[in-house]
Design a protein around this motif. Sequence first.
Motif, PDB file in Angstrom:
ATOM      1  N   ALA A  51      34.094  34.026  48.586  1.00 29.10           N
ATOM      2  CA  ALA A  51      34.895  33.725  49.770  1.00 29.10           C
ATOM      3  C   ALA A  51      36.308  34.267  49.672  1.00 29.10           C
ATOM      4  O   ALA A  51      37.044  34.238  50.659  1.00 29.10           O
ATOM      5  CB  ALA A  51      34.934  32.221  49.996  1.00 29.10           C
ATOM      6  N   GLY A  52      36.698  34.747  48.495  1.00 27.61           N
ATOM      7  CA  GLY A  52      38.071  35.194  48.315  1.00 27.61           C
ATOM      8  C   GLY A  52      39.071  34.056  48.445  1.00 27.61           C
ATOM      9  O   GLY A  52      40.203  34.247  48.899  1.00 27.61           O
ATOM     10  N   ALA A  53      38.652  32.855  48.041  1.00 32.24           N
ATOM     11  CA  ALA A  53      39.495  31.672  48.208  1.00 32.24           C
ATOM     12  C   ALA A  53      40.706  31.737  47.283  1.00 32.24           C
ATOM     13  O   ALA A  53      40.567  32.019  46.085  1.00 32.24           O
ATOM     14  CB  ALA A  53      38.682  30.412  47.921  1.00 32.24           C
ATOM     15  N   GLN A  54      41.859  31.430  47.830  1.00 33.40           N
ATOM     16  CA  GLN A  54      43.102  31.455  47.052  1.00 33.40           C
ATOM     17  C   GLN A  54      43.274  30.109  46.355  1.00 33.40           C
ATOM     18  O   GLN A  54      44.127  29.296  46.700  1.00 33.40           O
ATOM     19  CB  GLN A  54      44.296  31.756  47.968  1.00 33.40           C
ATOM     20  CG  GLN A  54      45.566  32.190  47.232  1.00 33.40           C
ATOM     21  CD  GLN A  54      45.386  33.496  46.466  1.00 33.40           C
ATOM     22  OE1 GLN A  54      44.602  34.358  46.859  1.00 33.40           O
ATOM     23  NE2 GLN A  54      46.117  33.654  45.370  1.00 33.40           N
ATOM     24  N   VAL A  55      42.430  29.893  45.342  1.00 34.69           N
ATOM     25  CA  VAL A  55      42.381  28.614  44.642  1.00 34.69           C
ATOM     26  C   VAL A  55      42.666  28.821  43.166  1.00 34.69           C
ATOM     27  O   VAL A  55      42.069  29.692  42.525  1.00 34.69           O
ATOM     28  CB  VAL A  55      41.002  27.934  44.799  1.00 34.69           C
ATOM     29  CG1 VAL A  55      40.956  26.621  44.014  1.00 34.69           C
ATOM     30  CG2 VAL A  55      40.691  27.674  46.266  1.00 34.69           C
ATOM     31  N   ILE A  56      43.581  28.015  42.636  1.00 30.49           N
ATOM     32  CA  ILE A  56      43.785  27.938  41.188  1.00 30.49           C
ATOM     33  C   ILE A  56      43.027  26.715  40.697  1.00 30.49           C
ATOM     34  O   ILE A  56      43.350  25.581  41.065  1.00 30.49           O
ATOM     35  CB  ILE A  56      45.281  27.800  40.828  1.00 30.49           C
ATOM     36  CG1 ILE A  56      46.085  28.994  41.334  1.00 30.49           C
ATOM     37  CG2 ILE A  56      45.452  27.649  39.313  1.00 30.49           C
ATOM     38  CD1 ILE A  56      47.589  28.818  41.221  1.00 30.49           C
ATOM     39  N   PHE A  57      41.985  26.928  39.911  1.00 29.10           N
ATOM     40  CA  PHE A  57      41.237  25.811  39.327  1.00 29.10           C
ATOM     41  C   PHE A  57      41.964  25.388  38.052  1.00 29.10           C
ATOM     42  O   PHE A  57      41.906  26.082  37.034  1.00 29.10           O
ATOM     43  CB  PHE A  57      39.796  26.223  39.028  1.00 29.10           C
ATOM     44  CG  PHE A  57      38.999  26.531  40.263  1.00 29.10           C
ATOM     45  CD1 PHE A  57      38.416  25.517  41.009  1.00 29.10           C
ATOM     46  CD2 PHE A  57      38.847  27.843  40.707  1.00 29.10           C
ATOM     47  CE1 PHE A  57      37.687  25.800  42.157  1.00 29.10           C
ATOM     48  CE2 PHE A  57      38.119  28.140  41.853  1.00 29.10           C
ATOM     49  CZ  PHE A  57      37.542  27.109  42.579  1.00 29.10           C
ATOM     50  N   LEU A  58      42.674  24.267  38.139  1.00 33.27           N
ATOM     51  CA  LEU A  58      43.422  23.757  36.992  1.00 33.27           C
ATOM     52  C   LEU A  58      42.558  22.700  36.312  1.00 33.27           C
ATOM     53  O   LEU A  58      42.416  21.574  36.803  1.00 33.27           O
ATOM     54  CB  LEU A  58      44.754  23.163  37.448  1.00 33.27           C
ATOM     55  CG  LEU A  58      45.686  22.642  36.358  1.00 33.27           C
ATOM     56  CD1 LEU A  58      45.994  23.734  35.324  1.00 33.27           C
ATOM     57  CD2 LEU A  58      46.982  22.116  36.968  1.00 33.27           C
ATOM     58  N   ALA A  79      35.762  21.350  47.809  1.00 31.93           N
ATOM     59  CA  ALA A  79      36.729  20.936  48.830  1.00 31.93           C
ATOM     60  C   ALA A  79      37.947  21.858  48.824  1.00 31.93           C
ATOM     61  O   ALA A  79      38.518  22.162  49.886  1.00 31.93           O
ATOM     62  CB  ALA A  79      37.160  19.490  48.601  1.00 31.93           C
ATOM     63  N   ALA A  80      38.344  22.319  47.643  1.00 32.04           N
ATOM     64  CA  ALA A  80      39.477  23.247  47.556  1.00 32.04           C
ATOM     65  C   ALA A  80      39.141  24.579  48.225  1.00 32.04           C
ATOM     66  O   ALA A  80      40.000  25.198  48.868  1.00 32.04           O
ATOM     67  CB  ALA A  80      39.852  23.471  46.089  1.00 32.04           C
ATOM     68  N   ALA A  85      52.175  24.235  48.350  1.00 29.92           N
ATOM     69  CA  ALA A  85      50.779  24.321  47.921  1.00 29.92           C
ATOM     70  C   ALA A  85      50.057  23.014  48.228  1.00 29.92           C
ATOM     71  O   ALA A  85      50.669  21.946  48.371  1.00 29.92           O
ATOM     72  CB  ALA A  85      50.688  24.633  46.430  1.00 29.92           C
ATOM     73  N   ILE A  86      48.752  23.097  48.328  1.00 23.46           N
ATOM     74  CA  ILE A  86      47.908  21.917  48.533  1.00 23.46           C
ATOM     75  C   ILE A  86      47.185  21.625  47.221  1.00 23.46           C
ATOM     76  O   ILE A  86      46.545  22.509  46.647  1.00 23.46           O
ATOM     77  CB  ILE A  86      46.883  22.158  49.654  1.00 23.46           C
ATOM     78  CG1 ILE A  86      47.594  22.374  50.993  1.00 23.46           C
ATOM     79  CG2 ILE A  86      45.897  20.992  49.750  1.00 23.46           C
ATOM     80  CD1 ILE A  86      46.663  22.800  52.116  1.00 23.46           C
ATOM     81  N   ILE A  87      47.312  20.387  46.743  1.00 23.65           N
ATOM     82  CA  ILE A  87      46.608  19.982  45.528  1.00 23.65           C
ATOM     83  C   ILE A  87      45.383  19.166  45.951  1.00 23.65           C
ATOM     84  O   ILE A  87      45.504  18.102  46.549  1.00 23.65           O
ATOM     85  CB  ILE A  87      47.498  19.147  44.597  1.00 23.65           C
ATOM     86  CG1 ILE A  87      48.741  19.953  44.185  1.00 23.65           C
ATOM     87  CG2 ILE A  87      46.711  18.720  43.363  1.00 23.65           C
ATOM     88  CD1 ILE A  87      49.697  19.185  43.291  1.00 23.65           C
ATOM     89  N   VAL A  88      44.208  19.694  45.652  1.00 25.02           N
ATOM     90  CA  VAL A  88      42.942  19.020  45.934  1.00 25.02           C
ATOM     91  C   VAL A  88      42.399  18.496  44.609  1.00 25.02           C
ATOM     92  O   VAL A  88      42.200  19.268  43.674  1.00 25.02           O
ATOM     93  CB  VAL A  88      41.927  19.976  46.590  1.00 25.02           C
ATOM     94  CG1 VAL A  88      40.634  19.231  46.910  1.00 25.02           C
ATOM     95  CG2 VAL A  88      42.519  20.598  47.853  1.00 25.02           C
ATOM     96  N   GLY A  89      42.164  17.201  44.538  1.00 27.43           N
ATOM     97  CA  GLY A  89      41.800  16.610  43.263  1.00 27.43           C
ATOM     98  C   GLY A  89      40.358  16.171  43.182  1.00 27.43           C
ATOM     99  O   GLY A  89      39.686  15.933  44.189  1.00 27.43           O
TER     100      GLY A  89
END
Length: 541
Positions: free
Chosen positions: A455-462, A420-421, A379-383
């Motif tokens: 966008a259907g982005a596969q992002v988990i907003f933590l 950015a995520a 996974a990619i973690i975008v902070g």
Amino acid sequence: MGDKVKTVGEALVDILEANGVDVVFGIPGVHTVELYRGLAGAKIRHVTPRHEQGAGFMADGYARVSGKPGVCLVITGPGLTNTITAMAQAQQDSVPLLVISGVNARSSLGHGRGRLHELPDQRAMIASFALMSHTLLEPEDLPAVMNRAFAILRSGRPGPVHIEIPTDVMAKPIALPQPENPPVPRPRADIASVLDLAQRCRQAKRAVILCGGGAVSAAPGIEVLAERLDAPVVTTVNARGMFYRHPLSVPASPSLAAVRRLIADADLVLALGTQMGQTDYDMYADNGFPELPQTLVRVDIDAAQLARGPSASLPILSTVNNLVDDLLTELAEFGGEKIDAQGVLRALQAREAALAELTPKMRCEISILETIRETLPGAIIVGDSTQAVYSGNLYYEADRLHGWFNAATGYGALGYGPPAAIGASIAEPTTQIVCLVGDGGLQFSLAELGAAKDAGAQVIFLVWNNDGYQEIETYMIEQGIVPEGVKPSPPDFLKIAEAYGLPAVRLSDVDALPGALVDASRTLGPTLIEIHERKTRGATA
């Protein structure tokens, strides 16, 4: 065949497509609609943020992950000024960003007649920090201007490029020639510098390699070089993930005393593609980074950068890829035996001592990052700028290239993480993206949850919720200042997520995080998980 006649707007889309652009980020307006004329028939995807700053940050995340320039279409005036923050972040972090904006009709420029979205001189405003800012005054200049823009984006140190097109030029006809995509030369070190460095490498007994974001694409060659020199490799924030679990890897900040001792003890410090800026090398602004007048060798694609910051005994103008290739060839031709410099032991001692320097709270936050990494491999973690991200920047090892990046370095723009995520997810739609963002930062970009859904982005907003700007509150207290303005009330993020159609959960115990991450990763599209620093058990030591 003769040249095709199209409008400038249609020709622009053709040129973007010919240069490999497959997505643009923007919000259309009356000052840019002519630039959209050719999009419907193109293979370029358009992604609509909720704010032009979001467009810029999405393009940034897309560029970091894809390796291609991120492209924005924004209106004149407020559209462009809204994008400036993202452009400045890209300038600081060397991210290739192409911003195409409108500007008012040519006859009105500079007259101050109160036209809609008018600025006195918006090109000059952007030119103060962009690599290029150009006003397209004549339609027939479009191909040459775009060629120059892409040459800049693909050659030296990357950053933002700006082209503005007056509204009366956008619909003008242009005879578009066959698209050109000429090769762009990349700097290469002179032979004398390579020979000098090779000799230093052969003589070194305690070499250390420093890798910045400009070294990432050369990771395979640097690994060979590090093993040849038995040299620990220190990775800055934008280089994390280069050598996951390699025994020579030191994924810790050069701002930490243990890493500084490792560097000070070296008889050769090879700095590859790193700005050596304060937010990586002197995070606490204590001026404690060691002086290296004789041992430092710097390799950078930007001659101006070599003249800034720490003075090197051997500055080398080159891409890191070219330099490493040439150096390995030279070392192999004249004695390819490996050096035994106790590099593995030195790296281990630096890692252990660096981690021991951190507070229990920081180590707890890093363990949460490691839980994400172990639960969602690759996974990619975008902070964003939030406390867990600050801790990770001090010490965290991503398990892949471009697996860890954020805006808590360089320009330090709050609200960067969510858009950015989304951009990162569009670049790699099958990869799980985790956006680690604080309650304050998320409120800067809260509406982009809707863009993620669209966008259907596969992002988990933590969401790391501490009910305000706790990092600033702590700093004010430490400076003897009564905290003021640091308690903006957060909304109920679960209700906000529900309003945008995102599944959401609030954790009562950090032990539930792995299960929540797995559930979220099995959901198509974006999701939200909230950890509250004081109300979620295990969030702090």
